[in-house]
Write a protein that holds these residues in place. Structure first.
Motif, PDB file in Angstrom:
ATOM      1  N   MET A   1      35.032  37.345  35.930  1.00 16.20           N
ATOM      2  CA  MET A   1      35.098  38.737  36.384  1.00 16.20           C
ATOM      3  C   MET A   1      34.051  38.999  37.458  1.00 16.20           C
ATOM      4  SD  MET A   1      36.534  41.654  36.251  1.00 16.20           S
ATOM      5  CE  MET A   1      37.541  41.567  34.783  1.00 16.20           C
ATOM      6  N   ARG A   2      32.834  38.447  37.253  1.00 17.60           N
ATOM      7  CA  ARG A   2      31.758  38.677  38.201  1.00 17.60           C
ATOM      8  C   ARG A   2      32.117  38.216  39.601  1.00 17.60           C
ATOM      9  NH1 ARG A   2      26.265  36.063  36.444  1.00 17.60           N
ATOM     10  NH2 ARG A   2      27.634  34.247  36.407  1.00 17.60           N
ATOM     11  N   VAL A   3      32.701  37.003  39.705  1.00 16.23           N
ATOM     12  CA  VAL A   3      33.039  36.491  41.021  1.00 16.23           C
ATOM     13  C   VAL A   3      34.152  37.311  41.672  1.00 16.23           C
ATOM     14  CG1 VAL A   3      34.744  34.809  40.211  1.00 16.23           C
ATOM     15  CG2 VAL A   3      33.529  34.404  42.344  1.00 16.23           C
ATOM     16  N   LEU A   4      35.095  37.813  40.874  1.00 15.86           N
ATOM     17  CA  LEU A   4      36.183  38.609  41.422  1.00 15.86           C
ATOM     18  C   LEU A   4      35.666  39.921  42.001  1.00 15.86           C
ATOM     19  CD1 LEU A   4      38.966  38.044  38.738  1.00 15.86           C
ATOM     20  CD2 LEU A   4      38.767  37.002  41.002  1.00 15.86           C
ATOM     21  N   ILE A   5      34.712  40.551  41.316  1.00 13.43           N
ATOM     22  CA  ILE A   5      34.126  41.789  41.823  1.00 13.43           C
ATOM     23  C   ILE A   5      33.396  41.541  43.127  1.00 13.43           C
ATOM     24  CG2 ILE A   5      32.372  43.549  41.374  1.00 13.43           C
ATOM     25  CD1 ILE A   5      33.082  43.311  38.405  1.00 13.43           C
ATOM     26  N   LEU A   6      32.593  40.477  43.156  1.00 14.25           N
ATOM     27  CA  LEU A   6      31.843  40.176  44.369  1.00 14.25           C
ATOM     28  C   LEU A   6      32.773  39.843  45.523  1.00 14.25           C
ATOM     29  CD1 LEU A   6      28.960  38.041  42.838  1.00 14.25           C
ATOM     30  CD2 LEU A   6      28.723  40.268  43.940  1.00 14.25           C
ATOM     31  N   LEU A   7      33.812  39.084  45.239  1.00 12.28           N
ATOM     32  CA  LEU A   7      34.742  38.723  46.297  1.00 12.28           C
ATOM     33  C   LEU A   7      35.483  39.945  46.817  1.00 12.28           C
ATOM     34  CD1 LEU A   7      36.216  35.403  44.881  1.00 12.28           C
ATOM     35  CD2 LEU A   7      34.603  35.658  46.762  1.00 12.28           C
ATOM     36  N   SER A   8      35.771  40.900  45.940  1.00 12.20           N
ATOM     37  CA  SER A   8      36.447  42.127  46.363  1.00 12.20           C
ATOM     38  C   SER A   8      35.546  42.949  47.265  1.00 12.20           C
ATOM     39  CB  SER A   8      36.847  42.946  45.130  1.00 12.20           C
ATOM     40  OG  SER A   8      37.790  42.238  44.359  1.00 12.20           O
ATOM     41  N   LEU A   9      34.272  43.046  46.903  1.00 13.10           N
ATOM     42  CA  LEU A   9      33.319  43.826  47.696  1.00 13.10           C
ATOM     43  C   LEU A   9      33.130  43.237  49.089  1.00 13.10           C
ATOM     44  CD1 LEU A   9      30.577  44.567  45.011  1.00 13.10           C
ATOM     45  CD2 LEU A   9      32.177  46.203  46.007  1.00 13.10           C
ATOM     46  N   LEU A  10      33.183  41.915  49.150  1.00 13.02           N
ATOM     47  CA  LEU A  10      32.907  41.259  50.426  1.00 13.02           C
ATOM     48  C   LEU A  10      34.175  40.790  51.123  1.00 13.02           C
ATOM     49  CD1 LEU A  10      29.869  39.137  49.235  1.00 13.02           C
ATOM     50  CD2 LEU A  10      29.786  41.190  50.626  1.00 13.02           C
ATOM     51  N   GLY A  11      35.319  41.161  50.566  1.00 14.50           N
ATOM     52  CA  GLY A  11      36.596  40.675  51.073  1.00 14.50           C
ATOM     53  C   GLY A  11      36.842  40.980  52.525  1.00 14.50           C
ATOM     54  N   LEU A  12      36.505  42.215  52.986  1.00 11.61           N
ATOM     55  CA  LEU A  12      36.751  42.587  54.369  1.00 11.61           C
ATOM     56  C   LEU A  12      35.963  41.701  55.329  1.00 11.61           C
ATOM     57  CD1 LEU A  12      36.821  46.485  54.168  1.00 11.61           C
ATOM     58  CD2 LEU A  12      38.762  44.940  54.469  1.00 11.61           C
ATOM     59  N   ALA A  13      34.719  41.406  54.921  1.00 10.42           N
ATOM     60  CA  ALA A  13      33.869  40.588  55.792  1.00 10.42           C
ATOM     61  C   ALA A  13      34.411  39.176  55.915  1.00 10.42           C
ATOM     62  CB  ALA A  13      32.439  40.550  55.260  1.00 10.42           C
ATOM     63  N   PHE A  14      35.121  38.720  54.868  1.00 12.14           N
ATOM     64  CA  PHE A  14      35.595  37.346  54.854  1.00 12.14           C
ATOM     65  C   PHE A  14      37.074  37.230  55.208  1.00 12.14           C
ATOM     66  CE2 PHE A  14      32.337  36.529  51.256  1.00 12.14           C
ATOM     67  CZ  PHE A  14      31.307  36.539  52.182  1.00 12.14           C
ATOM     68  N   ALA A  15      37.674  38.336  55.651  1.00  9.77           N
ATOM     69  CA  ALA A  15      39.129  38.352  55.819  1.00  9.77           C
ATOM     70  C   ALA A  15      39.629  37.248  56.728  1.00  9.77           C
ATOM     71  CB  ALA A  15      39.569  39.709  56.354  1.00  9.77           C
ATOM     72  N   THR A  16      38.856  36.925  57.734  1.00 11.20           N
ATOM     73  CA  THR A  16      39.304  35.908  58.688  1.00 11.20           C
ATOM     74  C   THR A  16      39.020  34.493  58.193  1.00 11.20           C
ATOM     75  OG1 THR A  16      37.192  36.009  59.864  1.00 11.20           O
ATOM     76  CG2 THR A  16      38.955  37.470  60.630  1.00 11.20           C
ATOM     77  N   GLU A  17      38.333  34.381  57.065  1.00 14.38           N
ATOM     78  CA  GLU A  17      37.988  33.070  56.536  1.00 14.38           C
ATOM     79  C   GLU A  17      38.419  32.968  55.082  1.00 14.38           C
ATOM     80  OE1 GLU A  17      33.816  32.927  57.331  1.00 14.38           O
ATOM     81  OE2 GLU A  17      34.083  32.284  59.392  1.00 14.38           O
ATOM     82  N   ASP A  18      39.684  33.289  54.821  1.00 15.38           N
ATOM     83  CA  ASP A  18      40.155  33.326  53.443  1.00 15.38           C
ATOM     84  C   ASP A  18      40.271  31.936  52.834  1.00 15.38           C
ATOM     85  OD1 ASP A  18      43.723  33.917  54.073  1.00 15.38           O
ATOM     86  OD2 ASP A  18      42.292  32.462  54.862  1.00 15.38           O
ATOM     87  N   VAL A  19      40.009  30.877  53.587  1.00 21.23           N
ATOM     88  CA  VAL A  19      39.987  29.548  52.993  1.00 21.23           C
ATOM     89  C   VAL A  19      38.911  29.478  51.918  1.00 21.23           C
ATOM     90  CG1 VAL A  19      40.990  28.292  54.938  1.00 21.23           C
ATOM     91  CG2 VAL A  19      38.529  28.713  54.887  1.00 21.23           C
ATOM     92  N   PHE A  20      37.811  30.191  52.115  1.00 15.42           N
ATOM     93  CA  PHE A  20      36.762  30.210  51.097  1.00 15.42           C
ATOM     94  C   PHE A  20      37.226  30.965  49.854  1.00 15.42           C
ATOM     95  CE2 PHE A  20      33.151  32.425  49.097  1.00 15.42           C
ATOM     96  CZ  PHE A  20      32.466  31.319  48.623  1.00 15.42           C
ATOM     97  N   LEU A  21      37.904  32.092  50.061  1.00 18.10           N
ATOM     98  CA  LEU A  21      38.407  32.853  48.920  1.00 18.10           C
ATOM     99  C   LEU A  21      39.408  32.010  48.129  1.00 18.10           C
ATOM    100  CD1 LEU A  21      38.974  36.366  50.560  1.00 18.10           C
ATOM    101  CD2 LEU A  21      36.919  35.431  49.497  1.00 18.10           C
ATOM    102  N   ASN A  22      40.267  31.306  48.828  1.00 20.17           N
ATOM    103  CA  ASN A  22      41.237  30.440  48.156  1.00 20.17           C
ATOM    104  C   ASN A  22      40.536  29.332  47.374  1.00 20.17           C
ATOM    105  OD1 ASN A  22      43.357  31.930  49.215  1.00 20.17           O
ATOM    106  ND2 ASN A  22      43.608  30.576  50.994  1.00 20.17           N
ATOM    107  N   PHE A  23      39.496  28.777  47.977  1.00 23.12           N
ATOM    108  CA  PHE A  23      38.695  27.735  47.323  1.00 23.12           C
ATOM    109  C   PHE A  23      38.058  28.275  46.048  1.00 23.12           C
ATOM    110  CE2 PHE A  23      34.144  26.646  46.888  1.00 23.12           C
ATOM    111  CZ  PHE A  23      34.236  25.329  46.464  1.00 23.12           C
TER     112      PHE A  23
END
Length: 355
Positions: A1-23
């Protein structure tokens, strides 16, 4: 849950690099806070860009092996080396070792007349399933148990796929063999010499089966007290001897591996983490054929289960069963360049049990 919250908060900043989110999602990654996540993302992206460039060279025919995204891609080189290597006790040029030659295996070697260009125990089903040593420096235990499982399958016709590595980690802990010329031992997650484990099993210490003695050191990084039981013992076959040579020729493994998969050691570099397929020709590795100090750089024990020739690259290779899980490499296997003692493979020791 913790990682999902953090990823959601920072999702916009990482939108162009979603390979990390997928990883992060694929490997169920969890980071302690936003700062840690940003740091790991930067490490991942650096490693990812290196992988992309490497694979471009592979597609252009400039590399003999390809890379892929892997679970440790958010680690630095030093962190990866700490996690995945260090499975051998410390040694240097002053260390002396003594060969142990089972005469039954010596006789088989003398009877052999040449070798084919390709051979693999996987073709006959003698090699057991790939395991994952995880956070423990237990590669020698996995290499030895893999060799013993194959020995039972080949020599006795008793198909057994999953003997216990934890059993020898716990029960053979600090087992040492010494004489006037050499000393070698087994030290749990701090590393071991494969022949120390085989020697211990030769003392009529029956293997335990995995279901009765499951692997726990992968998560704890620790060994425990010996919990072997008669109910968990595998008694249909046992280790009766060993062929172990030191300071050997890589080419000697060709005949030896045709008797049984060979436990040996090599130099794994952080290039190995992302290995996907092809024949590994690692520029960071030494070659024992031309570098006499190469055998003092070894840090990881593996199981050689065959050899062959790759027509795409024109390279001969060893087929290696590793202990980093089935998602690594080619379903847990690697093809490593053969003929130059690449990464020191087969140049310090070659070990097989007799069953």
């Amino acid at each position: 849950m913790r990682v999902l919250i953090l990823l959601s908060l920072l999702g916009l900043a990482f939108a162009t690099e979603d390979v990390f989110l997928n990883f992060a999602k694929e490997f169920n990654k969890s980071y302690k806070d936003g700062k840690d996540l940003i740091s790991r993302r930067a490490i991942f992206m650096n490693n990812y860009e290196k992988m992309v460039k490497h694979n471009e060279r592979y597609e252009a025919g400039l590399e003999s092996w390809a890379q892929k995204v892997h679970e440790d891609m958010d680690l630095t080189s030093a962190e990866w080396m700490s996690k995945r290597t260090g499975g051998l006790p410390l040694y240097d040029e002053k260390t002396e070792f003594v060969d142990t030659l089972d005469e039954r295996i010596v006789a088989k070697l003398k009877e052999m007349k040449g070798t084919p260009r390709e051979f693999s125990w996987t073709d006959s089903g003698a090699v057991t399933s790939v395991k994952n040593q995880a956070q423990c420096g237990s590669c020698a235990a996995f290499s030895v148990i893999g060799a013993v499982e194959s020995c039972f399958n080949i020599q006795r016709g008793k198909v057994i796929d999953d003997l216990s590595e934890q059993h020898i980690l716990d029960c053979a802990y600090n087992h040492q063999v010494s004489d006037e010329s050499g000393t070698w031992g087994a030290f749990g997650c701090d590393g071991a010499w494969p022949n120390a484990y085989v020697d211990w099993l030769m003392g009529k210490n029956y293997n335990q089966i995995e279901s009765a003695y499951p692997y726990t050191s992968g998560s704890s990084g620790q060994v425990g007290s010996c919990k072997a039981s008669s109910n968990g013992a595998y008694t249909d076959a046992w280790v009766t001897g060993m062929y172990n040579v030191w300071y050997c020729k890589e080419s000697d493994m060709e005949n030896l591996v045709m008797i049984n998969p060979v436990s040996t050691s090599l130099q794994a570099t952080d290039n190995w983490g992302g290995y996907s397929h092809g024949v590994m020709d690692d520029r960071m590795c030494c070659d024992a054929a031309t570098d006499s100090s190469c055998i003092y750089n070894l840090n990881h024990a593996i199981l050689v289960v065959g050899f062959g020739h790759d027509t795409a690259s024109g390279l001969d290779y060893w087929l290696i069963k590793n202990s980093w899980g089935s998602r690594w490499g080619e379903s847990g296997y690697m093809k490593l360049k053969r003929g130059t003692g690449h990464c020191g493979v087969g140049s310090l020791h070659q070990t097989i049990p007799h069953c």
